[in-house]
Design a protein around this motif. Structure first.
Motif, mmCIF file in Angstrom:
data_model
loop_
_atom_site.group_PDB
_atom_site.id
_atom_site.type_symbol
_atom_site.label_atom_id
_atom_site.label_comp_id
_atom_site.label_asym_id
_atom_site.label_seq_id
_atom_site.Cartn_x
_atom_site.Cartn_y
_atom_site.Cartn_z
ATOM 1 N N MET A 35 50.161 39.945 55.766
ATOM 2 C CA MET A 35 49.085 40.866 55.418
ATOM 3 C C MET A 35 47.863 40.172 54.848
ATOM 4 O O MET A 35 46.724 40.520 55.160
ATOM 5 N N SER A 36 48.056 39.158 54.025
ATOM 6 C CA SER A 36 46.939 38.542 53.316
ATOM 7 C C SER A 36 45.895 37.941 54.250
ATOM 8 O O SER A 36 44.734 37.805 53.888
ATOM 9 N N ALA A 37 46.296 37.600 55.476
ATOM 10 C CA ALA A 37 45.368 36.961 56.407
ATOM 11 C C ALA A 37 44.643 37.957 57.303
ATOM 12 O O ALA A 37 43.831 37.567 58.131
ATOM 13 N N GLN A 48 56.465 40.066 56.174
ATOM 14 C CA GLN A 48 56.014 39.111 55.161
ATOM 15 C C GLN A 48 54.805 39.633 54.383
ATOM 16 O O GLN A 48 53.729 39.039 54.395
ATOM 17 N N ALA A 49 55.011 40.757 53.727
ATOM 18 C CA ALA A 49 53.959 41.350 52.894
ATOM 19 C C ALA A 49 54.544 41.692 51.528
ATOM 20 O O ALA A 49 55.732 41.985 51.402
ATOM 21 N N TYR A 50 53.716 41.663 50.510
ATOM 22 C CA TYR A 50 54.134 42.060 49.172
ATOM 23 C C TYR A 50 54.065 43.582 49.042
ATOM 24 O O TYR A 50 53.266 44.245 49.720
ATOM 25 N N ILE A 62 51.402 49.047 49.587
ATOM 26 C CA ILE A 62 50.943 50.274 48.936
ATOM 27 C C ILE A 62 49.474 50.529 49.235
ATOM 28 O O ILE A 62 49.065 51.673 49.464
ATOM 29 N N THR A 63 48.666 49.477 49.251
ATOM 30 C CA THR A 63 47.237 49.665 49.530
ATOM 31 C C THR A 63 47.011 50.193 50.941
ATOM 32 O O THR A 63 46.049 50.906 51.199
ATOM 33 N N ILE A 107 60.268 41.171 52.946
ATOM 34 C CA ILE A 107 59.466 41.477 51.760
ATOM 35 C C ILE A 107 59.952 40.592 50.611
ATOM 36 O O ILE A 107 61.120 40.661 50.225
ATOM 37 N N PRO A 108 59.097 39.719 50.061
ATOM 38 C CA PRO A 108 59.536 38.799 49.000
ATOM 39 C C PRO A 108 60.159 39.544 47.821
ATOM 40 O O PRO A 108 59.598 40.521 47.316
ATOM 41 N N PHE A 109 61.324 39.072 47.397
ATOM 42 C CA PHE A 109 62.063 39.754 46.325
ATOM 43 C C PHE A 109 61.257 39.786 45.020
ATOM 44 O O PHE A 109 61.322 40.759 44.267
ATOM 45 N N ARG A 110 60.480 38.749 44.763
ATOM 46 C CA ARG A 110 59.735 38.706 43.507
ATOM 47 C C ARG A 110 58.658 39.791 43.433
ATOM 48 O O ARG A 110 58.174 40.113 42.347
ATOM 49 N N SER A 111 58.290 40.381 44.585
ATOM 50 C CA SER A 111 57.267 41.424 44.550
ATOM 51 C C SER A 111 57.826 42.764 44.095
ATOM 52 O O SER A 111 57.077 43.720 43.912
ATOM 53 N N TYR A 112 59.171 42.856 43.911
ATOM 54 C CA TYR A 112 59.780 44.109 43.454
ATOM 55 C C TYR A 112 59.626 44.298 41.946
ATOM 56 O O TYR A 112 59.943 45.353 41.419
ATOM 57 N N ARG A 113 59.194 43.270 41.254
ATOM 58 C CA ARG A 113 59.184 43.299 39.799
ATOM 59 C C ARG A 113 58.159 44.297 39.260
ATOM 60 O O ARG A 113 57.197 44.662 39.932
ATOM 61 N N GLY A 114 58.363 44.682 37.992
ATOM 62 C CA GLY A 114 57.417 45.559 37.312
ATOM 63 C C GLY A 114 57.353 46.936 37.949
ATOM 64 O O GLY A 114 58.363 47.530 38.313
#
Length: 472
Positions: free
Chosen positions: A214-216, A236-238, A243-244, A260-267
């Motif tokens: 997504m970032s690219a 491969q998106a956070y 959400i955006t 989906i990177p696991f670390r993006s599930y935080r918070g």
């Protein structure tokens, strides 16, 4: 003597005439104002398959029908070059002095759709009609014409300028795949420039959007009407990035997310994701892969629409607790497609899955439990319930440690299912050297298994049902 020609013969003659015309591109382009309308469709098909970009551009400019669809046509090479030529042929804004045929093309559909003809039948109610026209955007041709027709009927004020605007608006239907290749980026830049140059005359309608990283690829979203998108596939998106994108997708009916990177599930990300997901009231299909959900499936199910018919959760860490919640969910009695591949759901117990199978037995058509640690005893236990799935058409349970006797028993029982067409079964464990599952396959033993399965199907008069392994 007169020879009566059927429609097939007439079509063949038109195709021959089209091929003859294409022998000289300049002559064809010059003759487009004069050739019969019936010749346009076979001429377009022949020109597209032959890669005649100049002719395609000229044909779009004088197309004598309300819509033009690629349908089942596939370019052999230079696909983006051909699409760009056709888009470049759109007369935007339309010329003040149009050709003798009149300016009729309103919808250019560049999506591949095997069920769509080159142009819709010339059905008219109040204004030109197209089965594929956009209904999601207020800037779409159909919605603008509906508005103008309503204005005319009410005779409110002077609607001349509004009617002119509706008549000039055009739609471009295209599926977009953001895959980071240079040629794709060049096409998207061309597309963006065309939309900007149209000054509002061209409505870009994307029904199927695929995004890799997504970032690219954020810039292209600025020219898309997100309300038109029906299928979104992201890899491969956070979660925050997803959400955006969700915000404007009110008509989304199919969503696929993977890696989906696991670390993006935080918070708050997961909570925000579930809130946005819960707003997709039209969602019918959800496919998640490498999206870690262990002991959290109940949260996901609680926000999904009850009418969903497709749920795929491959590599999601699904536990038996999750299977239990799925069996108790409102979606369970609606599912036509269920994929639980690559989740070790049978490492604890099988009873929750058996309950789930009972719940979906009346609707499920496509069932996958590939690589789920299902053993002989578990398969034997669920066979009676599997046999109740009267609408089952595809069953995949490959890469589970099953023996040949149990496989034969399953085949005999499933032979009674009336709609079953395709089964992907695991290679029996005796086909591996020293019972080393997934490794050291003995091809000769596998061939013997395949021959036995084929013989059993013939004996049961089920030769039309395809039983295969991933090694076939």
């Amino acid at each position: 003597m007169f020879v009566k020609m059927d429609q097939k013969t007439t079509a063949t003659l038109l195709e021959l005439a089209a091929k003859s015309l294409l022998s000289s591109e300049p002559a064809v382009i010059h003759a487009l104002e004069e050739i019969p309308r019936d010749l346009f469709i076979p001429l377009f098909s022949t020109a597209f398959l032959g890669g005649h970009k100049k002719i395609l551009k000229a044909m779009v400019r004088v197309w004598p029908f309300h819509c033009l669809h690629l349908g089942s046509l596939k370019a052999q090479e230079s696909y983006y070059d051909i699409l760009e030529s056709m888009i470049d042929g759109l007369p935007i804004p339309p010329p003040q002095n149009s050709s003798s045929r009149g300016h009729k093309l309103r919808i250019l559909d560049l999506r591949h759709n095997s069920n769509c003809k080159t142009t819709c039948s010339q059905v008219r109610i109040t204004f030109p009609f197209c089965l594929q026209s956009c209904r999601s955007s207020q800037h779409a041709v159909l919605n603008l014409e509906n508005t103008q027709h309503h204005v005319r009927c009410l005779a409110i004020g002077n609607s001349g300028s509004e009617v002119e605007s509706a008549q000039e608006t055009m739609e471009l239907l295209v599926d977009i795949s953001l895959n980071n290749t240079l040629r794709t980026q060049q096409f998207l830049t061309f597309l963006s420039n065309k939309v900007e140059q149209s000054s509002g005359f061209l409505h870009l309608c994307c029904r199927d959007l695929q995004i890799n990283r997504m970032s690219a690829n954020k810039s292209i979203l600025q020219i898309l009407n997100l309300g038109c998108i029906g299928h979104l596939e992201m890899d491969q998106a956070y979660l925050g990035e997803i959400i955006t994108v969700f915000a404007g997708m009110i008509h989304l009916h199919s969503l696929s997310l993977s890696n989906i990177p696991f670390r993006s599930y935080r918070g708050r990300n997961l909570k925000s994701f579930l809130v946005w997901l819960g707003q997709l009231e039209n969602l019918q299909e959800l496919r998640l892969s490498f999206f870690y959900l262990k002991d959290q499936l109940d949260k996901l199910l609680s926000v999904l629409p009850p009418h969903m018919d497709t749920l795929c959760l491959s590599f999601c860490g699904i536990s038996m607790r999750d299977v239990t919640f799925l069996s108790q969910s409102s979606q369970a009695t609606q599912l036509r497609v269920l994929n639980l591949n690559n989740n070790h759901i049978f490492s604890e117990a099988y009873e929750p899955f058996q309950v789930l199978l009972e719940k979906i037995s009346g609707t499920v058509q496509h069932l996958e439990i590939n690589n789920c640690m299902m053993t002989d005893s578990i398969l034997l236990a669920i066979i009676p319930t599997l046999n109740q799935c009267i609408n089952l058409r595809v069953f995949n349970f490959a890469f589970n440690p099953i023996t040949m006797p149990v496989l034969k028993s399953l085949l005999q029982h499933l032979a009674s299912l009336p709609r079953l067409k395709h089964v992907i079964y695991p290679v029996p464990i005796h086909c591996y050297h020293e019972q080393n599952f997934h490794h050291s396959l003995n091809r000769q033993k596998l061939a013997e298994v395949q021959a036995q399965v084929k013989a059993m199907l013939h004996m049961l008069h089920k030769d039309h049902v395809k039983w295969a392994t991933y090694y076939d």
